[in-house]
Design a protein around this motif. Structure first.
Motif, mmCIF file in Angstrom:
data_model
loop_
_atom_site.group_PDB
_atom_site.id
_atom_site.type_symbol
_atom_site.label_atom_id
_atom_site.label_comp_id
_atom_site.label_asym_id
_atom_site.label_seq_id
_atom_site.Cartn_x
_atom_site.Cartn_y
_atom_site.Cartn_z
ATOM 1 N N THR A 188 -15.533 -10.633 -33.010
ATOM 2 C CA THR A 188 -14.926 -10.541 -31.553
ATOM 3 C C THR A 188 -14.738 -11.781 -30.509
ATOM 4 O O THR A 188 -16.405 -11.543 -30.251
ATOM 5 N N LEU A 243 -15.785 -10.822 -27.854
ATOM 6 C CA LEU A 243 -17.293 -10.350 -27.375
ATOM 7 C C LEU A 243 -18.549 -9.985 -27.743
ATOM 8 O O LEU A 243 -19.362 -10.552 -26.892
ATOM 9 N N VAL A 285 -18.601 -7.093 -18.449
ATOM 10 C CA VAL A 285 -18.961 -6.232 -19.804
ATOM 11 C C VAL A 285 -19.338 -4.598 -19.142
ATOM 12 O O VAL A 285 -20.420 -4.872 -18.794
ATOM 13 N N ILE A 303 -20.730 -1.345 -21.391
ATOM 14 C CA ILE A 303 -20.161 -0.623 -22.681
ATOM 15 C C ILE A 303 -19.758 0.563 -22.546
ATOM 16 O O ILE A 303 -19.125 1.319 -23.969
ATOM 17 N N SER A 346 -17.593 1.790 -21.656
ATOM 18 C CA SER A 346 -15.687 1.666 -21.493
ATOM 19 C C SER A 346 -15.272 1.800 -22.622
ATOM 20 O O SER A 346 -14.604 1.439 -23.667
ATOM 21 N N HIS A 347 -16.314 1.216 -23.711
ATOM 22 C CA HIS A 347 -15.869 0.386 -25.241
ATOM 23 C C HIS A 347 -15.987 2.561 -26.284
ATOM 24 O O HIS A 347 -16.505 3.149 -25.793
ATOM 25 N N VAL A 348 -15.934 2.028 -27.165
ATOM 26 C CA VAL A 348 -16.432 3.279 -28.080
ATOM 27 C C VAL A 348 -17.122 4.128 -28.112
ATOM 28 O O VAL A 348 -17.059 5.094 -28.441
ATOM 29 N N GLU A 349 -18.732 3.406 -28.479
ATOM 30 C CA GLU A 349 -19.638 3.318 -29.216
ATOM 31 C C GLU A 349 -20.681 4.116 -27.712
ATOM 32 O O GLU A 349 -21.451 4.452 -27.865
ATOM 33 N N ARG A 350 -19.922 3.221 -26.563
ATOM 34 C CA ARG A 350 -20.988 3.562 -25.163
ATOM 35 C C ARG A 350 -21.775 3.382 -24.924
ATOM 36 O O ARG A 350 -22.548 3.417 -24.174
ATOM 37 N N TYR A 399 -23.623 0.298 -30.443
ATOM 38 C CA TYR A 399 -22.092 -1.110 -30.625
ATOM 39 C C TYR A 399 -23.250 -1.767 -31.861
ATOM 40 O O TYR A 399 -22.300 -2.173 -32.257
#
Length: 119
Positions: A43, A45, A78, A80, A82-86, A91
């Protein structure tokens, strides 16, 4: 050491592997390949992470994982969390075709896998 397992494989096992490949769990096989999940393309990212690692890596040794969060936040905004993996470790571990991680520790480093970023 090469590892093979489902998404639910323990993080410590993944971290101990030189390379880890994820296989589909029962009922989640793809029509094109019934046993192995398709690898996702990097991605935007991931491209930013790769560039960050490249800048802060000396002779391909990688950069400390603990330095990744503040540098990604200050340069790219960024967070992290805020992402699913936290977490960054979670990630990165979910993307073994893109990253190699050292086992946990204050000096643990992450390296990118060049072949994972080939288009």
């Amino acid at each position: 050491m090469y590892g093979l397992g489902e998404d639910k494989a323990p993080i410590l096992f993944r971290a101990a592997c030189t390379e880890f490949s994820t296989v589909a769990s029962k009922g989640s096989a793809t029509p094109e390949n019934p046993t192995i999940q398709q690898r996702s393309s990097p991605t935007k990212l991931d491209e930013k992470i790769r560039a960050m690692i490249a800048i802060h890596s000396k002779k391909g040794s990688g950069m400390r994982i603990s330095e990744l969060a503040p540098k990604m936040h200050s340069l790219h905004g960024v967070k992290i969390s805020s992402h699913v993996e936290r977490t960054w470790r979670a990630y990165l571990l979910k993307r073994p075709e893109l990253y190699q991680l050292d086992p946990r520790g204050p000096e643990a480093k992450v390296r990118f896998v060049p072949q994972g970023f080939d288009n």
